[in-house]
Design a protein around this motif. Structure first.
Motif, PDB file in Angstrom:
ATOM      1  N   TRP A 317       5.695  28.409   6.165  1.00 12.66           N
ATOM      2  CA  TRP A 317       5.999  27.006   6.451  1.00 12.66           C
ATOM      3  C   TRP A 317       4.760  26.209   6.827  1.00 12.66           C
ATOM      4  CZ3 TRP A 317       4.131  26.262  11.212  1.00 12.66           C
ATOM      5  CH2 TRP A 317       4.207  27.293  12.151  1.00 12.66           C
ATOM      6  N   ALA A 318       3.647  26.904   7.072  1.00 11.26           N
ATOM      7  CA  ALA A 318       2.453  26.228   7.566  1.00 11.26           C
ATOM      8  C   ALA A 318       1.536  25.720   6.461  1.00 11.26           C
ATOM      9  CB  ALA A 318       1.669  27.168   8.487  1.00 11.26           C
ATOM     10  N   TYR A 319       1.912  25.923   5.205  1.00  9.05           N
ATOM     11  CA  TYR A 319       1.092  25.426   4.106  1.00  9.05           C
ATOM     12  C   TYR A 319       1.969  25.191   2.886  1.00  9.05           C
ATOM     13  CZ  TYR A 319       1.247  30.108   2.014  1.00  9.05           C
ATOM     14  OH  TYR A 319       1.658  31.284   1.444  1.00  9.05           O
ATOM     15  N   ASP A 320       1.437  24.440   1.939  1.00  8.70           N
ATOM     16  CA  ASP A 320       2.155  24.118   0.699  1.00  8.70           C
ATOM     17  C   ASP A 320       1.306  24.577  -0.472  1.00  8.70           C
ATOM     18  OD1 ASP A 320       3.605  23.098  -1.383  1.00  8.70           O
ATOM     19  OD2 ASP A 320       3.386  20.987  -0.820  1.00  8.70           O
ATOM     20  N   ILE A 321       1.830  25.498  -1.269  1.00  8.01           N
ATOM     21  CA  ILE A 321       1.098  26.002  -2.430  1.00  8.01           C
ATOM     22  C   ILE A 321       1.585  25.359  -3.715  1.00  8.01           C
ATOM     23  CG2 ILE A 321       2.545  27.973  -3.070  1.00  8.01           C
ATOM     24  CD1 ILE A 321      -1.308  27.957  -2.705  1.00  8.01           C
ATOM     25  N   ASN A 322       2.650  24.567  -3.636  1.00  8.75           N
ATOM     26  CA  ASN A 322       3.225  23.942  -4.828  1.00  8.75           C
ATOM     27  C   ASN A 322       2.532  22.600  -5.096  1.00  8.75           C
ATOM     28  OD1 ASN A 322       5.114  23.749  -7.002  1.00  8.75           O
ATOM     29  ND2 ASN A 322       6.302  22.298  -5.781  1.00  8.75           N
ATOM     30  N   VAL A 323       1.216  22.664  -5.285  1.00 10.41           N
ATOM     31  CA  VAL A 323       0.411  21.453  -5.449  1.00 10.41           C
ATOM     32  C   VAL A 323      -0.071  21.304  -6.884  1.00 10.41           C
ATOM     33  CG1 VAL A 323      -1.647  20.213  -4.659  1.00 10.41           C
ATOM     34  CG2 VAL A 323      -0.326  21.611  -3.041  1.00 10.41           C
ATOM     35  N   GLU A 324      -0.521  22.412  -7.481  1.00 12.90           N
ATOM     36  CA  GLU A 324      -1.036  22.415  -8.838  1.00 12.90           C
ATOM     37  C   GLU A 324      -0.247  23.418  -9.682  1.00 12.90           C
ATOM     38  OE1 GLU A 324      -3.327  20.560 -10.129  1.00 12.90           O
ATOM     39  OE2 GLU A 324      -4.201  19.592  -8.368  1.00 12.90           O
ATOM     40  N   PRO A 325      -0.205  23.234 -11.016  1.00 15.61           N
ATOM     41  CA  PRO A 325       0.496  24.200 -11.871  1.00 15.61           C
ATOM     42  C   PRO A 325       0.015  25.640 -11.679  1.00 15.61           C
ATOM     43  CG  PRO A 325      -0.019  22.229 -13.118  1.00 15.61           C
ATOM     44  CD  PRO A 325      -0.713  22.083 -11.788  1.00 15.61           C
TER      45      PRO A 325
END
Length: 380
Positions: A317-325
């Motif tokens: 929950w502390a980061y978002d990896i759904n940023v780039e394909p």
């Protein structure tokens, strides 16, 4: 169980993933193998990957009930709605990779067998990801994916790929990146080429055996010369952020450190690029600190990037990896805390505050050290 994502979730996480080079195919397939808990991953390239790319593992295999949808777009077993994204621990989660590979190959073949299956089944998939044919095939448990004639329907991409002479080396470097994050996995790369309708082996086939830890993997890949000049350290902030790092020793030979100036940064074992956001700042901080130490140790050359390996461990929950394909860019909810944590680690490893009691910390490469910072104001 593999399910189709609902339209709302698809709109929010879909990336329109596009395969543009051989390395993209290998990356997606080895990540699938790691998610399947494999301990052996074998990659084979024929004709620099344009004739075929094969990735074979000894993982869990694909359940029979999941196989009809295993390469269908936006079908996945990793999450069921957008809210699940904050809990995902696997490399894959969008249900796009296999479908994207099918779309740019003449055909894709998958051989899979679980430990409970009496026999493996070989499936041939069409460009939409649907199964066009299946037959029994003798095989051990695990999954083998073969992408046949990559870019056969995209001539410009195929022409660009044919002009790249470094594909094999790039794939090897990719495997090294994952081997350093997963030292317990045995990785191998075999390359062949076609000559007068006969397959011949290229020189330089590569094997990275399973190792006990990252330092052993570094020794195997880069040799003792580098391993003797680096140290392993750990810094934890109230069990929220943990940094595991392999960085130069304070008295390391700068020439050795800069000669092997490779950068390996991971978030929960996922390789991430180093040119954006807090990761860029993190790398710049390490480079700045070590170049000053190198200067004090007699280095007279221009500033360079030292060898560094770092794994940032934190809750999903502390980061978002759904940023780039490509899923290799991370956004952090508390980037300042991450920078603070690396700053504290550098102070610990390099005695930046001249605290004499810290000078011996982390000097044994096989013994990680831990500095726990008491901070009661952690924002969740």
């Amino acid at each position: 169980m593999i399910r189709s994502l609902d339209s709302s979730t698809v709109r929010r996480i879909s990336s329109g993933q596009v395969i543009t080079k051989v390395e993209d195919v290998v990356k997606e397939l080895i990540e699938n193998s790691i998610d399947a808990e494999s301990t052996i991953i074998e990659v084979k390239l024929v004709g620099d990957g344009l004739t075929s790319i094969t990735v074979k593992d000894n993982g869990m295999g694909i359940l029979e009930c999941d196989r009809p949808a295993m390469a269908m777009r936006n079908h996945t077993s990793k999450l069921y709605n957008f809210e699940d994204l904050s809990k995902v621990k696997t490399y894959g989660f969008r249900g796009e990779a296999l479908n994207s590979i099918c779309a740019v190959t003449e055909s894709t073949q998958i051989i899979t067998k679980t430990e409970n299956d009496p026999v493996a089944i070989l499936y041939t998939l069409d460009r939409s990801g649907r199964i066009s044919h299946g037959k029994s095939s003798g095989s051990s448990p695990g999954t083998t994916v073969t992408a046949v004639k990559l870019f056969s329907n995209v001539p410009v991409r195929r022409q660009v790929a044919q002009n790249h002479s470094s594909t094999g080396k790039n794939v090897q470097n990719l495997l090294i990146t994952y081997a350093l994050a997963h030292p317990h996995i045995r990785f191998s790369l075999k390359q062949t080429y076609e000559n007068n309708s006969k397959l011949k082996f290229k020189e330089g086939d590569w094997i990275q055996p399973a190792m006990k830890n990252t330092m052993d993997a570094i020794i195997k890949i880069f040799g003792n010369e580098l391993a003797n000049e680096v140290q392993f350290g750990v810094n934890t902030q109230q069990c929220v952020i943990t940094l595991e790092a392999v960085l130069p020793k304070p008295d390391a030979a700068p020439g050795v450190i800069f000669k092997n100036g490779k950068t390996f940064i991971y978030v929960n074992n996922r390789p991430v690029i180093t040119t954006r956001g807090e990761i860029k700042n993190l790398v710049s901080m390490i480079k700045s600190v070590y170049n000053e130490i190198a200067r004090q140790n007699g280095w007279k050359g221009s500033p360079k990037t030292p060898f560094m390996w770092m794994n940032i461990k934190l809750p999903t929950w502390a980061y978002d990896i759904n940023v780039e394909p490509s899923k290799n860019v991370a956004l952090f909810h508390d980037g300042e805390r991450l920078i603070e944590t690396i700053s504290n680690l550098l102070e610990m490893l390099y005695d930046l505050n001249n605290q004499q009691e810290n000078t011996s910390i982390a000097m044994e490469v096989d013994q990680p050290v831990e500095l726990v910072i008491d901070d009661n104001n952690i924002n969740r």
